[in-house]
Write an enzyme that holds these catalytic residues in place. Structure first.
Site, PDB file in Angstrom:
ATOM      1  N   GLY A 148       0.938  -1.363   0.037  1.00  0.00           N
ATOM      2  CA  GLY A 148      -0.080  -0.035  -0.122  1.00  0.00           C
ATOM      3  C   GLY A 148       0.993   1.302  -0.002  1.00  0.00           C
ATOM      4  O   GLY A 148       1.991   1.288  -0.527  1.00  0.00           O
TER       5      GLY A 148
ATOM      6  N   ARG B 150      -4.209 -10.764  -6.645  1.00  0.00           N
ATOM      7  CA  ARG B 150      -3.579  -9.476  -6.447  1.00  0.00           C
ATOM      8  C   ARG B 150      -1.982  -9.458  -7.301  1.00  0.00           C
ATOM      9  O   ARG B 150      -1.571  -8.535  -7.660  1.00  0.00           O
ATOM     10  CB  ARG B 150      -3.038  -9.261  -4.921  1.00  0.00           C
ATOM     11  CG  ARG B 150      -4.311  -8.827  -3.996  1.00  0.00           C
ATOM     12  CD  ARG B 150      -4.851  -7.527  -4.306  1.00  0.00           C
ATOM     13  NE  ARG B 150      -3.928  -6.226  -3.885  1.00  0.00           N
ATOM     14  CZ  ARG B 150      -4.016  -5.273  -4.280  1.00  0.00           C
ATOM     15  NH1 ARG B 150      -4.932  -4.666  -5.311  1.00  0.00           N
ATOM     16  NH2 ARG B 150      -3.361  -4.464  -3.661  1.00  0.00           N
TER      17      ARG B 150
ATOM     18  N   ARG C 294      -2.082   6.271  -1.745  1.00  0.00           N
ATOM     19  CA  ARG C 294      -2.139   5.536  -3.190  1.00  0.00           C
ATOM     20  C   ARG C 294      -2.913   6.018  -4.345  1.00  0.00           C
ATOM     21  O   ARG C 294      -3.862   6.577  -3.860  1.00  0.00           O
ATOM     22  CB  ARG C 294      -2.695   4.076  -2.609  1.00  0.00           C
ATOM     23  CG  ARG C 294      -1.929   3.060  -2.449  1.00  0.00           C
ATOM     24  CD  ARG C 294      -2.749   1.735  -2.042  1.00  0.00           C
ATOM     25  NE  ARG C 294      -3.418   2.004  -1.029  1.00  0.00           N
ATOM     26  CZ  ARG C 294      -4.486   1.090  -0.845  1.00  0.00           C
ATOM     27  NH1 ARG C 294      -4.583  -0.061  -1.373  1.00  0.00           N
ATOM     28  NH2 ARG C 294      -5.159   0.969   0.636  1.00  0.00           N
TER      29      ARG C 294
ATOM     30  N   LYS D 165       2.797  10.064  19.529  1.00  0.00           N
ATOM     31  CA  LYS D 165       2.411  10.170  18.255  1.00  0.00           C
ATOM     32  C   LYS D 165       0.904   9.454  18.552  1.00  0.00           C
ATOM     33  O   LYS D 165       0.030  10.188  17.809  1.00  0.00           O
ATOM     34  CB  LYS D 165       3.133   9.337  17.179  1.00  0.00           C
ATOM     35  CG  LYS D 165       2.484   9.413  15.919  1.00  0.00           C
ATOM     36  CD  LYS D 165       3.321   9.474  14.582  1.00  0.00           C
ATOM     37  CE  LYS D 165       2.816   9.611  13.217  1.00  0.00           C
ATOM     38  NZ  LYS D 165       1.737   8.666  12.913  1.00  0.00           N
TER      39      LYS D 165
ATOM     40  N   ASN E 222      -7.086  13.584  15.066  1.00  0.00           N
ATOM     41  CA  ASN E 222      -7.672  12.661  13.998  1.00  0.00           C
ATOM     42  C   ASN E 222      -9.439  12.562  14.283  1.00  0.00           C
ATOM     43  O   ASN E 222      -9.983  12.885  13.291  1.00  0.00           O
ATOM     44  CB  ASN E 222      -7.193  11.348  13.841  1.00  0.00           C
ATOM     45  CG  ASN E 222      -5.514  11.397  13.259  1.00  0.00           C
ATOM     46  OD1 ASN E 222      -4.990  12.460  13.630  1.00  0.00           O
ATOM     47  ND2 ASN E 222      -5.070  10.343  12.684  1.00  0.00           N
TER      48      ASN E 222
END
Ligand code: NAD
Ligand code: KPL
Length: 304
Positions: free
Chosen positions: A9, A35, A131, A183, A191
């Site tokens: 990803g 995939r 992405r 973090k 968030n």
């Protein structure tokens, strides 16, 4: 000695492309044969940095491939990490090292429990990537990568220098969990609010009192956990991050907008049970989680 990167990803793609470009032997591990076929049809991994897009034809395989794994970078989301490591556990060499890139906390312990013989290192990264399409990653912001061993001040691995020489902004820390907690606290203060207000990070400048109240509770929690350095100046750093990333949509808001599961269980969902065990009152954080979960449920998304 080859690297394996599980999870092609955003972050896994960024790491794998940089390793490959630097001449390191690296193999991608993709979920299944479908995939793998899709990846091969595209000819490799695309990485856009600034105005330049390059195609890197990295070798790829499925978890069932037979070759042993010595160095694994686990680059999936937190909620996928345990299943992902289980899918390759039998392939890990006895001296294997696993580097965990997951945000938040909780998944790292679950992974380590699945592969007790491997050395599981943890990373906390503020680099950004997203992405564009499948197997096409865009590098979206410089940052810092802290790597450490949660078992204490063990020696840094020799490959840290390799990464630094390839321009990975890596640094070793003897207290990676304090970095991850810091973090986590920043992400808990920013968030969920961006999801509730459906706003870019910068707009939280209009909700300064609410952000400050969350920071106060996070500071109390961190201090009660003997993580005073991770608590120091938290509110000021949160405000600085809000200003520095004003134009960003937080990773959680991006997940919600894409109709994807969030990593809330590894952020608020990790912090709140610890506060409860320590008998700390954190009403603002509790309320934040409840409001977020209500919104996720309304959207038909998992609340964990
Ligand atoms: P992503 O969703 O872009 O990529 C995860 C990839 O893992 C997907 O391609 C998925 O298909 C793959 N995957 C999941 N389970 C798998 C399995 N069992 N086998 C093979 N592949 C599997 O996620 P991301 O943005 O790269 O985030 C990864 C972690 O890094 C998260 O914990 C995130 O919070 C953290 N992080 C991301 C960024 C960023 O800018 N993207 C920055 C800091 C931290
Ligand atoms: O880490 C982030 C995230 O979105 O997850 C911040 C620092 C809030 C930047 O958007």
């Amino acid at each position: 000695m080859s690297w394996h990167v599980l999870g092609a990803g955003s972050l896994g793609g960024l790491w794998a492309a940089r390793l490959f470009r630097g001449g390191e032997p690296v193999r991608l591990i993709l979920r299944d044969r479908t995939r793998l076929a899709q990846y091969r049809a595209g000819g490799g991994l695309r990485l856009t940095e600034g105005d330049t897009t390059s195609l890197y034809p990295l070798p790829a395989e499925t978890p069932e491939a037979g070759n042993p794994i010595r160095r694994l970078i686990l680059a999936c989301k937190s909620y996928d990490a345990e299943d992902a490591i289980a899918s390759v556990a039998a392939r890990l060499e006895p001296e294997a090292e696993v580097l965990l890139l997951q945000n938040g906390l909780g998944s790292q312990d679950a992974v380590a429990a699945r592969v007790p013989r491997a050395r599981c290192l943890r990373a906390s990264t503020t680099e950004g990537a997203f992405r564009e399409t499948d197997f096409h990653v865009v590098a979206a912001g410089a940052g810092q990568i802290w790597i450490g061993d949660p078992l204490g001040t063990q020696a840094s691995p020799p490959w840290l220098e390799t990464l630094a020489n390839l321009s990975f902004p890596v640094r070793w820390t003897d207290d990676i969990d304090a970095r991850l907690w810091r973090k986590l606290a920043i992400n808990c203060a920013i968030n969920p609010l961006t999801v509730l207000y459906r706003c870019r990070n910068g707009e939280l400048g209009q909700h300064r009192a609410e952000v400050a109240a969350l920071c106060n509770e996070l500071v109390v929690l961190l201090e009660a956990m003997d993580l005073a350095p991770a608590a120091q100046g938290l509110q000021q750093e949160v405000e600085a991050v809000i200003a520095a990333t004003a134009n960003n949509r937080s990773s959680m808001l991006q997940d919600v907008d894409r109709g994807q599961r969030t990593e809330v269980s590894y952020l608020l969902g990790h912090a709140l049970p610890i506060a409860e065990r320590l008998r700390l009152a954190v009403p603002r954080l509790t309320d934040l989680q409840q409001r977020l979960q209500a919104l996720l449920a309304e959207r038909g998304l998992p609340v964990d």
